[in-house]
Design a protein around this motif. Sequence first.
Motif, PDB file in Angstrom:
ATOM      1  N   GLU A  59       1.125  -1.256   0.324  1.00  0.00           N
ATOM      2  CA  GLU A  59      -0.073  -0.087   0.201  1.00  0.00           C
ATOM      3  C   GLU A  59       0.888   1.445   0.056  1.00  0.00           C
ATOM      4  OE1 GLU A  59      -1.788  -3.295   0.890  1.00  0.00           O
ATOM      5  OE2 GLU A  59      -0.763  -2.617   1.803  1.00  0.00           O
ATOM      6  N   ASP A 109      -6.518  -3.730  -7.578  1.00  0.00           N
ATOM      7  CA  ASP A 109      -6.625  -4.215  -6.698  1.00  0.00           C
ATOM      8  C   ASP A 109      -6.179  -3.465  -5.180  1.00  0.00           C
ATOM      9  OD1 ASP A 109      -8.177  -5.913  -7.825  1.00  0.00           O
ATOM     10  OD2 ASP A 109      -6.382  -7.286  -7.836  1.00  0.00           O
ATOM     11  N   LEU A 112      -8.197   0.387  -5.182  1.00  0.00           N
ATOM     12  CA  LEU A 112      -9.400   0.548  -5.090  1.00  0.00           C
ATOM     13  C   LEU A 112      -9.946   0.311  -3.595  1.00  0.00           C
ATOM     14  CD1 LEU A 112     -10.582  -1.933  -7.775  1.00  0.00           C
ATOM     15  CD2 LEU A 112     -10.791   0.704  -8.024  1.00  0.00           C
ATOM     16  N   THR A 113      -8.693  -1.110  -2.868  1.00  0.00           N
ATOM     17  CA  THR A 113      -9.284  -1.392  -1.561  1.00  0.00           C
ATOM     18  C   THR A 113      -8.735  -0.196  -0.726  1.00  0.00           C
ATOM     19  OG1 THR A 113      -8.691  -3.362  -1.796  1.00  0.00           O
ATOM     20  CG2 THR A 113      -8.198  -2.443   0.343  1.00  0.00           C
ATOM     21  N   ILE A 115      -8.734   3.301  -1.781  1.00  0.00           N
ATOM     22  CA  ILE A 115     -10.047   4.210  -2.332  1.00  0.00           C
ATOM     23  C   ILE A 115     -10.756   3.856  -1.477  1.00  0.00           C
ATOM     24  CG2 ILE A 115     -11.378   5.077  -3.884  1.00  0.00           C
ATOM     25  CD1 ILE A 115      -9.032   4.451  -6.253  1.00  0.00           C
ATOM     26  N   GLU A 116     -11.449   2.772  -1.143  1.00  0.00           N
ATOM     27  CA  GLU A 116     -12.921   1.904  -0.651  1.00  0.00           C
ATOM     28  C   GLU A 116     -12.500   2.573   0.912  1.00  0.00           C
ATOM     29  OE1 GLU A 116     -13.660  -1.730  -1.141  1.00  0.00           O
ATOM     30  OE2 GLU A 116     -13.882  -1.027  -3.438  1.00  0.00           O
ATOM     31  N   SER A 117     -11.510   2.745   1.307  1.00  0.00           N
ATOM     32  CA  SER A 117     -10.868   2.424   2.990  1.00  0.00           C
ATOM     33  C   SER A 117     -10.658   3.723   3.531  1.00  0.00           C
ATOM     34  CB  SER A 117      -9.292   1.930   3.688  1.00  0.00           C
ATOM     35  OG  SER A 117      -8.250   1.896   2.649  1.00  0.00           O
ATOM     36  N   GLY A 118     -10.936   4.838   2.129  1.00  0.00           N
ATOM     37  CA  GLY A 118     -10.371   6.453   2.445  1.00  0.00           C
ATOM     38  C   GLY A 118      -8.484   6.795   1.990  1.00  0.00           C
ATOM     39  N   GLU A 119      -8.174   5.703   2.236  1.00  0.00           N
ATOM     40  CA  GLU A 119      -6.344   5.988   3.016  1.00  0.00           C
ATOM     41  C   GLU A 119      -5.900   7.043   1.525  1.00  0.00           C
ATOM     42  OE1 GLU A 119      -3.154   2.300   3.395  1.00  0.00           O
ATOM     43  OE2 GLU A 119      -5.722   0.984   3.718  1.00  0.00           O
ATOM     44  N   HIS A 122      -9.949  10.140  -3.140  1.00  0.00           N
ATOM     45  CA  HIS A 122     -10.218   9.991  -5.161  1.00  0.00           C
ATOM     46  C   HIS A 122     -10.803  11.629  -5.146  1.00  0.00           C
ATOM     47  CE1 HIS A 122     -10.728   8.741  -8.656  1.00  0.00           C
ATOM     48  NE2 HIS A 122     -12.159   8.897  -8.937  1.00  0.00           N
TER      49      HIS A 122
END
Length: 190
Positions: A59, A109, A112-113, A115-119, A122
């Motif tokens: 990451e 992959d 996207l993870t 972005i979904e977690s807010g790290e 976007h």
Amino acid sequence: MIEPESRAPRADAARNRNQLLEVATRVFLSADTEPSMRAIAREAGVGIATLYRHFPTRESLVDAVYRDQVTRLTDGARELLAELPPPAALRRWMELFGDWIATKNGMLDTLLTMIESGEIAHAQTQAQLLAAIDAILGAGRATGELRTDVTAEDIAAGLIGIFTVARPPEHRARAGRLLTIMMDGLRTTP
């Protein structure tokens, strides 16, 4: 409590980090699936420990590559405008955008993870990229070379469409033709 001094990284450490970023970007660009951290280190000519010293997790490497490319795109808009007329600057920027899109394939992959977690924010990235397009559009409008009725959002949507159907590097020629067609539509004069 005394805070430890913050020192600049040694020259060789900074060189290794930059080399790792460049190589990771190139490997992500050419990969169909996410490459291993070991493959990136091998390609960079460093040991896996060196890679993990600079980027302790996948990451952290993906984040660094992603942010580096966003910076290159936003700074690139200003740099291109300093060197080229607005239509040529926009066309070249579009190619850089295509490379950015293609690089995301090899880290999709993880990205996207994150972005979904807010790290990765976007929305902030989107705002930065739209501002870069707006800067070039504004310069082109000021010179009368680019249409005034097209928005940065229109161009971004067009670019996403183009690079969805003609992903670089394997479809670079097709993407080039589509970008030329798009640019023809953006000019005020044929």
